[in-house]
Each structure stands twice: as C-alpha cells, then as structure tokens.
Design a protein around this motif. Sequence first.
Motif, PDB file in Angstrom:
ATOM      1  N   ASP A 133       0.832  -1.210   0.000  1.00  0.00           N
ATOM      2  CA  ASP A 133       0.000   0.000   0.000  1.00  0.00           C
ATOM      3  C   ASP A 133       0.861   1.251   0.000  1.00  0.00           C
ATOM      4  O   ASP A 133       0.513   2.258  -0.629  1.00  0.00           O
ATOM      5  CB  ASP A 133      -0.928  -0.004   1.220  1.00  0.00           C
ATOM      6  CG  ASP A 133      -1.891  -1.173   1.210  1.00  0.00           C
ATOM      7  OD1 ASP A 133      -2.849  -1.142   0.431  1.00  0.00           O
ATOM      8  OD2 ASP A 133      -1.667  -2.130   1.970  1.00  0.00           O
ATOM      9  N   VAL A 134       1.988   1.204   0.683  1.00  0.00           N
ATOM     10  CA  VAL A 134       2.912   2.340   0.687  1.00  0.00           C
ATOM     11  C   VAL A 134       3.692   2.392  -0.617  1.00  0.00           C
ATOM     12  O   VAL A 134       3.836   3.449  -1.240  1.00  0.00           O
ATOM     13  CB  VAL A 134       3.867   2.265   1.892  1.00  0.00           C
ATOM     14  CG1 VAL A 134       4.899   3.387   1.824  1.00  0.00           C
ATOM     15  CG2 VAL A 134       3.092   2.350   3.201  1.00  0.00           C
ATOM     16  N   LEU A 135       4.220   1.247  -1.065  1.00  0.00           N
ATOM     17  CA  LEU A 135       5.064   1.245  -2.262  1.00  0.00           C
ATOM     18  C   LEU A 135       4.286   1.596  -3.519  1.00  0.00           C
ATOM     19  O   LEU A 135       4.832   2.227  -4.435  1.00  0.00           O
ATOM     20  CB  LEU A 135       5.763  -0.107  -2.413  1.00  0.00           C
ATOM     21  CG  LEU A 135       7.180  -0.162  -1.857  1.00  0.00           C
ATOM     22  CD1 LEU A 135       8.128   0.724  -2.661  1.00  0.00           C
ATOM     23  CD2 LEU A 135       7.224   0.240  -0.385  1.00  0.00           C
ATOM     24  N   MET A 185      10.005   8.343   3.115  1.00  0.00           N
ATOM     25  CA  MET A 185       8.557   8.149   3.069  1.00  0.00           C
ATOM     26  C   MET A 185       7.900   8.558   4.381  1.00  0.00           C
ATOM     27  O   MET A 185       6.805   9.127   4.397  1.00  0.00           O
ATOM     28  CB  MET A 185       8.229   6.689   2.785  1.00  0.00           C
ATOM     29  CG  MET A 185       8.810   6.149   1.497  1.00  0.00           C
ATOM     30  SD  MET A 185       8.445   4.380   1.331  1.00  0.00           S
ATOM     31  CE  MET A 185       9.518   3.954  -0.042  1.00  0.00           C
ATOM     32  N   PHE A 186       8.590   8.271   5.480  1.00  0.00           N
ATOM     33  CA  PHE A 186       8.028   8.479   6.810  1.00  0.00           C
ATOM     34  C   PHE A 186       8.739   9.594   7.579  1.00  0.00           C
ATOM     35  O   PHE A 186       8.132  10.268   8.397  1.00  0.00           O
ATOM     36  CB  PHE A 186       8.104   7.178   7.615  1.00  0.00           C
ATOM     37  CG  PHE A 186       7.553   6.003   6.875  1.00  0.00           C
ATOM     38  CD1 PHE A 186       6.189   5.803   6.785  1.00  0.00           C
ATOM     39  CD2 PHE A 186       8.397   5.106   6.239  1.00  0.00           C
ATOM     40  CE1 PHE A 186       5.673   4.733   6.085  1.00  0.00           C
ATOM     41  CE2 PHE A 186       7.894   4.034   5.536  1.00  0.00           C
ATOM     42  CZ  PHE A 186       6.523   3.838   5.451  1.00  0.00           C
ATOM     43  N   GLN A 187      10.049   9.725   7.352  1.00  0.00           N
ATOM     44  CA  GLN A 187      10.922  10.608   8.117  1.00  0.00           C
ATOM     45  C   GLN A 187      10.945  10.176   9.589  1.00  0.00           C
ATOM     46  O   GLN A 187      10.136   9.366  10.033  1.00  0.00           O
ATOM     47  CB  GLN A 187      10.540  12.077   7.960  1.00  0.00           C
ATOM     48  CG  GLN A 187      10.518  12.570   6.528  1.00  0.00           C
ATOM     49  CD  GLN A 187      11.899  12.638   5.874  1.00  0.00           C
ATOM     50  OE1 GLN A 187      12.886  12.105   6.365  1.00  0.00           O
ATOM     51  NE2 GLN A 187      11.969  13.287   4.727  1.00  0.00           N
ATOM     52  N   ALA A 220       1.307  -3.898  11.116  1.00  0.00           N
ATOM     53  CA  ALA A 220       0.477  -3.093  10.219  1.00  0.00           C
ATOM     54  C   ALA A 220       0.611  -1.618  10.543  1.00  0.00           C
ATOM     55  O   ALA A 220       0.938  -1.234  11.678  1.00  0.00           O
ATOM     56  CB  ALA A 220      -0.986  -3.511  10.330  1.00  0.00           C
ATOM     57  N   PHE A 221       0.354  -0.790   9.523  1.00  0.00           N
ATOM     58  CA  PHE A 221       0.167   0.638   9.726  1.00  0.00           C
ATOM     59  C   PHE A 221      -1.323   0.900   9.915  1.00  0.00           C
ATOM     60  O   PHE A 221      -2.135   0.448   9.101  1.00  0.00           O
ATOM     61  CB  PHE A 221       0.621   1.428   8.489  1.00  0.00           C
ATOM     62  CG  PHE A 221       2.059   1.300   8.120  1.00  0.00           C
ATOM     63  CD1 PHE A 221       3.043   1.952   8.843  1.00  0.00           C
ATOM     64  CD2 PHE A 221       2.444   0.542   7.012  1.00  0.00           C
ATOM     65  CE1 PHE A 221       4.380   1.855   8.481  1.00  0.00           C
ATOM     66  CE2 PHE A 221       3.770   0.442   6.638  1.00  0.00           C
ATOM     67  CZ  PHE A 221       4.743   1.095   7.385  1.00  0.00           C
TER      68      PHE A 221
END
Length: 377
Positions: free
Chosen positions: A48-50, A237-239, A357-358
């Motif tokens: 989902d992020v990629l 992506m998140f920092q 999970a996120f």
Amino acid sequence: MINISDLQTPCLLLELRKLNANLDRMAQRVDALGVRLRPHAKTAKSIDVLDRALGSGTGGITVSTLREAEYFLDHGITDILYAVAIAPAKLATAADLMRRGADLKILVESAETARIVSTEGRRAGLRYKAFVEIDSDGHRAGVRPASAELLEVADALDGVGAELSGVLTHAGSSYHCDDTAEIARIAASEREAVVRSAEFLRQAGHSCPEISLGSTPTITFASDLAGVTEARVGVYMFQDLVMAGLGVCAVEDIALSVLATIIGHRRDTGAPIIDAGWMALSRDRGTSMQKIDQGYGIVCDELGAVLPDMIVVAANQEHGIVGRRDGGMIDPSLFPVGKRLRILPNHACATAAAHDAFHVVGPDGTVEAAWPRCRGW
C-alpha cells in the motif's frame, strides 16, 4: 469508521497526508537531479505504501530481505534489487524468485562471493544479475572504488552464471553529520566513488550499465548526480527524528508514530508510564549523538500535536517512561491513567519493524485503513 481511541495499544500510526507530502517531495527532488527513483522498501514493507511511492510508474524497488522480495513479487512488482550482499545459501531462493518472473538483481562485495554466484548460476541454468558494492566512505561494506579488488570481483562474474549489472553504494556516514554542508560533501564523494568505479570497469572492458547510490540525507542535499542512473531512498517516506536532527525534514513532517496508553506514574517524579517500551519503540538511540537528544522519542498528544519538552526518557521491554527534558517534576493529574499519547520515532525503520500493520489515520483521529506489513528474512 473507527477512531484511534478504539485501537489497542501499542500500535503503529501512519498519517496519510504527511506520507503523501514526503513522497511528492522526494519524487520532485529525484526528478530535478535527473535520475531514476528506486524506492527502498525496507521501512515500509507494505504494498500500500510502495504503490504510492511508485506513483503511476512501473519502476523498480529496493529490498533488504528476500522475504520482502517474495512479498512484493506476490503483489506484482517484478523489478527488484536486493541490496544486501548475497549469502550463498540464499541463492536457491533467489533462483526461485527469478523462475517466478522476478527481474531480480543481487549484490556481491568480494571475488569469493562472485565466483560462488557464477558457479551456482551455471548449475541452475540461470544468469544472476549482480551489482558490485562500492565502499564510498569507509562506513560498512564493499570494495574500494576503482581498485584492483573491484576488477577482480567483476572478472569473477563470468557472464554465463552471473553478469555484471552495475555498481552500487550507500553513504551511511551521512547519518552522522553535524550540518547539511557536510552531508552535501558526502553526497559529492558518494557520486564520485561510483561514477569513477563504473568508468574504471568500462575501461577494463566490462559493461557497467547501472550506477546506483543513495540515502535519504545525500539525495536530499546532493547538488549533482551526473553519471548516476538511479537513487535508492527509503526512510524519506516516513521521516524520523534522526532525519529531523540532520536537517533533512522538520519534526512536523514525520508521518509515523506509536500510539500508547498511560498505565501508571512514577512515584518520585510523577512521570507517566506508558505501555510502549523498547519492544514497540525500538532501542534505537540515534539522536543521542546529535545536538538534541530525543531520548526514545518525542511525546505528542493523541492527535499528534507535540507536547513541548516531553520525551520518552527511559524504556524497558514493555514500559516507557515519559519525562521532561530538564528532569523536572510532572503533575500526574495532567496525564491520567488511560490517556493516549503518540511517540515520534528516532529511527522509523527500527520502530516499524516491531509492528504488523500501519493504522492509517486522518488529522481528526479517524482510522481510515489498516495496511499490513511483511516481516522476516
């Protein structure tokens, strides 16, 4: 639709608005530098992020484990660079991924490994695509730039069981800089090392089509990537707080946090005790070497607003201790049992690794989705 107050703690939260802003910023940066983006999936470990990081393109990704490679192949991504020197026992798994359709690139950093890869490729009836790792800063692994050792490694990739696909480096020392000017200098050195190595190999008769480098700090502050073909970045992506301490981002850009619940108080200082210890936050203390030590993470309220001068000052396996930077007393009535807090991580990769999970959250605290993460090696 549920709210974060409905979630069990500790759990990992991801603010979608900040994630998207971080992705857009890096995409524009890489485009301006004239190179191809090969996002590193090691922090996200989530399709989902990629999918968002790749945008509308069908470009490749970087992974740090073959488990990640399997996971992303299962989700339709075929162009995969495994950017850790291959262990011989993992070549069978790599071969299986290739037979299933993966355009897999592996990494070697010694002639010994290169010879093993070539032999096993011939035995399996495959040609492994191999990058040679260059040590551009004396930081960790790889061969010296434009050296006899590099040529020996390239020669050991025999063209039958294995072929030389390119050179690769990671300037990990950029994580230990005191200012952005120093990061820019390391970025220039990183580029010079791999470009010079590729030219050295070409002059020796080797094809070296790809020149791969990257870290979030060096790509952020590089001024010139001439000769480089691709940039590998992941934590952007998140920092996290290490990146903020380097000047790569602002604290407000950090998209990742751990939701925790107050379960008690220290009798001596009134300090809140939360149900997130180092198992949920990680033991990473990367900011301890920076100008501002953020303990085990900055403390925010339930909606993500930073609580001034409050950090996690200590962590046991399942307990975190919230404290003031100056070590002063805390009024426990301001932090009642059951109250929720968010903790911003020192190192997003290490913190995310503990979670399955996120939980994707909006600015009002609504939980919009749960995005699974793959784990393991």
